[in-house]
Design a protein around this motif. Sequence first.
Motif: not given
Length: 422
Positions: A182-191
């Motif tokens: 959730g952090t390393a993939v999605h929040i990371n990519a979304g930011a």
Amino acid sequence: MDQGNTAFILIGAALVLLMTPGLAFFYGGLVKAKSVISMMMMSFGAMGLIGVLWVLYGYAIAFPATDVGVTNAPWTIDWNELGLASLLEAPEGAAYPPLAFVAFQATFAIITVALVSGAIADRAKFGSWMIFAFLWSTIVYFPVASWVFNFGLADGAFSYGGWITHGLQDVFGVGAIDFAGGTAVHINAGAAALALALVLGKRVGFQKGAHVPHNPPFVLLGAGLLWFGWFGFNAGSELAADNTASLAFVNTLAAPAAALLSWLIVEKIRDGKPTSVGAASGAVAGLVAITPACGSLTPFWAIVLGLLAGVVCALAVDLKFKLGFDDSLDVVGVHLVGGLIGTLYLGFFANGTGLIYSGQFTQLLVQAIAAFTVLIYSFVLAFVIGFAIEKTIGFRVKNEDEIAGIDTVVHGEEGYVLTDAR
């Protein structure tokens, strides 16, 4: 060595790799017809580039070997792991070959980079995108993967070095929970997607309703492939075919199913009609939200999370029109917002440590620290990298090329040849 678990990990890796072509179809159907090749090529470009970088040095940055119980520094590289030659033989007592884990995590790196491309659809140069992908994966994704996922094989035993999961545990007594990214993939990519959307600016004629998906069947096909691959993404992250993997599998079914329904309900109330693109987007929003939480929620709370994610993400995708940034394919509204929802939700409902079970806010605190640290780190560096590319070689195509459609300009191809010129 457990051959069953080894097979489980390798099958999971193949499923996750399939997600990137699935994403290409999902994104490709959402853009206009004359940009479909450009959009899909950014995903396939990520497969080629990140696959090579991961073998050369990405794994060495993301998973440097550490002593058991020792937390790594935030940015470390293991020079012995460059090129993976040191991992050809499994240490005595290892549960699975190190290269199986290398393969599994490689596919995570690939899909994360590909996700970012949706924010700059219809207007990005392919070469500039590849340079961005090279720099962002090296400076941002590989270190962040180490912060979250860094458990590898050292001297035949597991080593734990990620500061987000294990470092926070040393300080607060509980570490941040992020089962599958959730952090390393999605929040990371979304930011990163938000940063690039700001750097490249709005598409010509940007306004609500001006850009409609050219091929909803592609979108549905892509969403189906993503959902299929996501079982490997989530259940495979247990690295063993056991009860936790089964829980993650069921939650990966339940949450996106609920999100699909709640997104359609929002569309029906707001717009009068539920759409196929809404169904696909709702399913993906639920998949994003359950990613960090799939091993730590009961199926009931997974359904509640899916319902919540479907509603919030359906509303969040319209924020770009109110706030004035052009996130072409709603990477921010789905992946950043969905990732934040799933990550913070664990602070309340994680089995054993969430607020409703423990009566304490500690889990919520560490979840917030993890989420917003990754968000800020990724956004700032993606903005700097994107801005530097735009001001030097240029990141955005000319307006006239954007209007005409960039497939022929960038790639010399057309997605749909409607007449036979022979």
